[in-house]
Design an enzyme around this catalytic site. Sequence first.
Site, PDB file in Angstrom:
ATOM      1  N   HIS A   1      29.084  15.700 -14.593  1.00 35.02           N
ATOM      2  CA  HIS A   1      28.743  14.383 -14.039  1.00 35.02           C
ATOM      3  C   HIS A   1      29.708  14.080 -12.888  1.00 35.02           C
ATOM      4  O   HIS A   1      30.889  14.427 -12.941  1.00 35.02           O
ATOM      5  CB  HIS A   1      28.851  13.301 -15.126  1.00 35.02           C
ATOM      6  CG  HIS A   1      28.268  12.000 -14.685  1.00 35.02           C
ATOM      7  ND1 HIS A   1      29.004  11.087 -13.969  1.00 35.02           N
ATOM      8  CD2 HIS A   1      27.021  11.491 -14.816  1.00 35.02           C
ATOM      9  CE1 HIS A   1      28.219  10.049 -13.691  1.00 35.02           C
ATOM     10  NE2 HIS A   1      27.013  10.276 -14.184  1.00 35.02           N
TER      11      HIS A   1
ATOM     12  N   GLU B   1      21.475  14.253  -8.791  1.00 33.98           N
ATOM     13  CA  GLU B   1      22.098  12.942  -8.884  1.00 33.98           C
ATOM     14  C   GLU B   1      23.047  12.762  -7.697  1.00 33.98           C
ATOM     15  O   GLU B   1      24.251  13.049  -7.796  1.00 33.98           O
ATOM     16  CB  GLU B   1      22.844  12.825 -10.223  1.00 33.98           C
ATOM     17  CG  GLU B   1      23.222  11.407 -10.501  1.00 33.98           C
ATOM     18  CD  GLU B   1      23.640  11.160 -11.938  1.00 33.98           C
ATOM     19  OE1 GLU B   1      22.930  10.435 -12.627  1.00 33.98           O
ATOM     20  OE2 GLU B   1      24.670  11.693 -12.346  1.00 33.98           O
TER      21      GLU B   1
HETATM   22  C1  PEP Z   1      24.889   7.933 -13.908  1.00 29.37           C
HETATM   23  O1  PEP Z   1      26.053   7.554 -13.872  1.00 29.37           O
HETATM   24  O2  PEP Z   1      24.587   9.030 -14.394  1.00 29.37           O
HETATM   25  C2  PEP Z   1      23.850   7.070 -13.350  1.00 29.37           C
HETATM   26  C3  PEP Z   1      22.674   7.563 -13.086  1.00 29.37           C
HETATM   27  O3  PEP Z   1      24.221   5.775 -13.175  1.00 29.37           O
HETATM   28  P1  PEP Z   1      23.368   4.571 -12.558  1.00 29.37           P
HETATM   29  O4  PEP Z   1      21.977   4.663 -13.118  1.00 29.37           O
HETATM   30  O5  PEP Z   1      24.087   3.340 -13.034  1.00 29.37           O
HETATM   31  O6  PEP Z   1      23.411   4.751 -11.083  1.00 29.37           O
END
Ligand code: PEP
Length: 261
Positions: A97, A169
């Site tokens: 992450h 992400e």
């Molecule tokens: C995360 O931290 O994996 C994430 C997707 O956070 P958010 O949805 O708050 O952006």
Amino acid sequence: MKPDKRTLIVANWKMHLNVHQSSLLVHRLSERIKVHRDIEVVLAPSMLALQPLSLEVDRRKFRLCAQDAYPKDEGGYTGEVSFAMLGDLVHYCIVGHSSRRIYFNETLELIRDKVQAAVRNGIVPIICIGETKQERDAGEGRQVIHDQLTTALVNVTSKDLENVVLVYEPVWAISTFDGIVAKPDDVEKSIAYMRMQVAELYGKKAAEEVRVLYGGSVNEHDARGYLEVPGVDGALIGAASLNYHQFAAIVDAAYNLRIKA
Ligand code: PEP
């Protein structure tokens, strides 16, 4: 999405909610969320809450996920919990992450070792991949995705890949970093690029079959839009997963899409 794939909705509660609060949230979600064979709802509470939740969750509705673990199976690693120790408790573990890459200086090699440890211990790694705003502005996004993806998958066989989940992400889209809303078009291109990398390593079929999620400020209003993006098999949700109305609405969006399909 291919009809034989289950949509994966993952709640990352990060360092929020104590054991009691986690249990309360599971209870509320359980009342709201229906069992659906095409949807998999995954909860990633704090390490402390995993054991008690493992005894109380309705396993037809939820699967548990750790937020991180240590790659050695055991030894003098004070303060750490290994994938081997989590084997009985969780189905999944988030690996790499961005908050771990950034706040805890996790390197590509450490993340590679964590993926290996997860696979070795029968836990499905949910591998987060994405560039920072700085890298994006410098035109390095693709290179970063390439490096993170190919290093994480070193030593992962085609067979192992069936039990690996990838997440695009982008760090700039995460609510606790820049929180810039990603355009579905950009998500589509980056995920297509990730699948292309997988195709180069494992072939076209594996690239189509590997599950790839999107994560970054997804909420109950835009979830459907992201879930409809070609190549997206689900979502990783941070902030919105802490509110049961919002998270249940996201699961409903996934549910409605699958009913329609
Ligand atoms: C995360 O931290 O994996 C994430 C997707 O956070 P958010 O949805 O708050 O952006």
